[in-house]
Design a protein around this motif. Structure first.
Motif, PDB file in Angstrom:
ATOM      1  N   PRO A  11      -4.124  10.743   8.344  1.00 27.08           N
ATOM      2  CA  PRO A  11      -3.199   9.761   7.854  1.00 27.08           C
ATOM      3  C   PRO A  11      -3.365   9.231   6.562  1.00 27.08           C
ATOM      4  N   ALA A  13      -2.432   6.204   3.644  1.00 33.90           N
ATOM      5  CA  ALA A  13      -1.615   4.995   2.988  1.00 33.90           C
ATOM      6  C   ALA A  13      -1.965   5.097   1.576  1.00 33.90           C
ATOM      7  N   VAL A  26       4.709  10.637   0.193  1.00 31.75           N
ATOM      8  CA  VAL A  26       5.562   9.864   1.312  1.00 31.75           C
ATOM      9  C   VAL A  26       6.369  10.797   2.054  1.00 31.75           C
ATOM     10  N   GLY A  29       4.639  12.290   4.840  1.00 29.42           N
ATOM     11  CA  GLY A  29       4.324  11.594   5.691  1.00 29.42           C
ATOM     12  C   GLY A  29       3.232  10.125   5.408  1.00 29.42           C
ATOM     13  N   ALA A  30       2.959  10.134   4.232  1.00 34.33           N
ATOM     14  CA  ALA A  30       2.004   9.099   3.796  1.00 34.33           C
ATOM     15  C   ALA A  30       2.969   7.890   3.756  1.00 34.33           C
ATOM     16  N   THR A  31       2.126   6.686   3.854  1.00 30.51           N
ATOM     17  CA  THR A  31       2.789   5.461   3.953  1.00 30.51           C
ATOM     18  C   THR A  31       2.715   4.707   2.475  1.00 30.51           C
ATOM     19  N   PHE A  32       3.739   4.327   1.795  1.00 33.72           N
ATOM     20  CA  PHE A  32       3.402   3.578   0.511  1.00 33.72           C
ATOM     21  C   PHE A  32       3.058   2.105   0.859  1.00 33.72           C
ATOM     22  N   MET A  33       1.969   1.538   0.345  1.00 35.35           N
ATOM     23  CA  MET A  33       1.797   0.275   0.478  1.00 35.35           C
ATOM     24  C   MET A  33       1.178  -0.476  -0.743  1.00 35.35           C
ATOM     25  N   GLU A  37      -2.715  -4.104   0.871  1.00 38.56           N
ATOM     26  CA  GLU A  37      -2.518  -3.681   2.380  1.00 38.56           C
ATOM     27  C   GLU A  37      -3.364  -2.282   2.611  1.00 38.56           C
ATOM     28  N   GLN A  41      -6.547  -2.225   5.699  1.00 41.45           N
ATOM     29  CA  GLN A  41      -6.566  -1.085   6.612  1.00 41.45           C
ATOM     30  C   GLN A  41      -7.323   0.043   6.605  1.00 41.45           C
TER      31      GLN A  41
END
Length: 125
Positions: A11, A13, A26, A29-33, A37, A41
């Motif tokens: 995973p 970020a 993104v 499946g990546a999460t933009f933060m 943030e 994490q």
């Protein structure tokens, strides 16, 4: 690099100063933060920025630097081609926070990254 790691089930970020440059990640499946943030994490935080001054600001800035948000025992891996003195400075700040700092510039350019054929030169403890 992130896309190759994601293909193997890791995973991600992500952050990019130009958010649209992360769109493909993104969509995959990546999460933009925000940098803060991501730092809070992540067990392993990879940087690849344009210039040493960008690394210094991103990592050590007293107001916005990510180092102060990283978890003890986490790793900061900087892939930016930078200055040895800056790598030492980051290491000295990181170790006080129980964060491992690794200087790891890459060779191979965009084609090497797309083909998963980068060479990484790693220094650190």
């Amino acid at each position: 690099m992130a896309a190759h790691l994601m293909k193997h089930g890791n995973p991600m970020a992500v952050f990019n100063r130009t958010a649209s440059k992360a769109d493909d990640l993104v969509k995959s499946g990546a999460t933009f933060m925000s940098p803060e943030e991501v730092a809070k994490q992540s067990d392993y935080l990879f940087l690849m920025l344009g210039y040493p001054k960008d690394v210094e600001k991103m990592v050590l800035d007293p107001n916005d630097g990510i180092l102060k948000h990283m978890k003890p025992g986490s790793y900061l891996i900087d892939h930016t081609t930078s200055k040895p003195g800056l790598a030492d400075e980051i290491y000295n700040h990181a170790i006080k926070r129980d964060v491992f700092s690794v200087d790891a510039p890459v060779s191979g350019g965009d084609i090497g990254a797309k083909n998963g054929q980068l060479v990484v030169m790693v220094g650190g403890e």
